[in-house]
Design a protein around this motif. Sequence first.
Motif, short mmCIF file in Angstrom:
data_model
loop_
_atom_site.label_atom_id
_atom_site.label_comp_id
_atom_site.label_asym_id
_atom_site.label_seq_id
_atom_site.Cartn_x
_atom_site.Cartn_y
_atom_site.Cartn_z
N SER A 1 81.88 -68.19 -42.56
CA SER A 1 82.81 -67.10 -42.40
C SER A 1 82.82 -66.26 -43.67
CB SER A 1 84.20 -67.68 -42.14
OG SER A 1 85.16 -66.69 -42.05
N ASP B 1 91.81 -65.83 -37.27
CA ASP B 1 90.64 -65.74 -36.39
C ASP B 1 89.44 -66.46 -37.01
OD1 ASP B 1 92.00 -64.25 -34.52
OD2 ASP B 1 91.09 -62.33 -35.08
N ALA B 2 89.25 -66.26 -38.32
CA ALA B 2 88.13 -66.89 -39.01
C ALA B 2 88.25 -68.41 -38.98
CB ALA B 2 88.06 -66.39 -40.46
N SER C 1 87.53 -69.67 -35.46
CA SER C 1 86.11 -69.53 -35.14
C SER C 1 85.30 -70.66 -35.77
CB SER C 1 85.57 -68.18 -35.64
OG SER C 1 86.15 -67.12 -34.91
N GLU D 1 81.66 -71.39 -34.57
CA GLU D 1 81.18 -70.00 -34.51
C GLU D 1 81.22 -69.39 -35.90
OE1 GLU D 1 84.00 -68.21 -31.91
OE2 GLU D 1 83.38 -69.40 -30.17
N TYR E 1 81.88 -66.39 -38.35
CA TYR E 1 82.82 -65.27 -38.24
C TYR E 1 82.62 -64.30 -39.39
CZ TYR E 1 87.20 -62.69 -37.84
OH TYR E 1 88.14 -61.70 -37.70
#
Length: 195
Positions: A104, A117-118, A121, A126, A128
Amino acid sequence: MKMYNVAIVDDHLLFAEGIGKIVCEQPEFKLVFISSKTSDLIEKIEKEKVNILILDINISSEENGIVMMEKIKNAYGSKIKIMLLSMYQPIDLGLDLTAFIGDSYVLKTSGKAILKDALHSMINEEVYFDVHINDSIPIRDSFTTGLSLTKREKEIAALLSAGKTSKEIAGILFISEHTVKTHRKNISEKLKTNE
């Protein structure tokens, strides 16, 4: 619910504590430590069983965040998720996000929602990138320019800061004094300093 141990490394402790509060608002995250230096970071990560590391890039410590990220990723791979936190755009630092080894990249100018959100994720495996990242004209200052020094220039800069003369550096590195002086000139130009 699975719990994730989070550590924050930033030399601005008030800022780091603010990030820590946001982390603690999420029930799946536990803040295990905040540090302002990188010297004993690997030992702390091991001891506290860190899952997520939020790491300032421009930390005024022994090694910057990019160097530490590489060390930690080499040692732990995907076991530890790393969020790089910076006031700089990746382009300012010469970072190619297509080859990014972290998990991230978040700008310090962003808000709480981006940080959350980071974090989510990363636990969902995921990568980010902050939505405010852009590839406009890069910022050039002593920190970003310093990252562009070659390996040899960094060696010479370190010896100069230790008080060594050009002649002494030439002897230590087994190069000519003229070569040292050329490197010094290049370092001075890149860092916009006076020799």
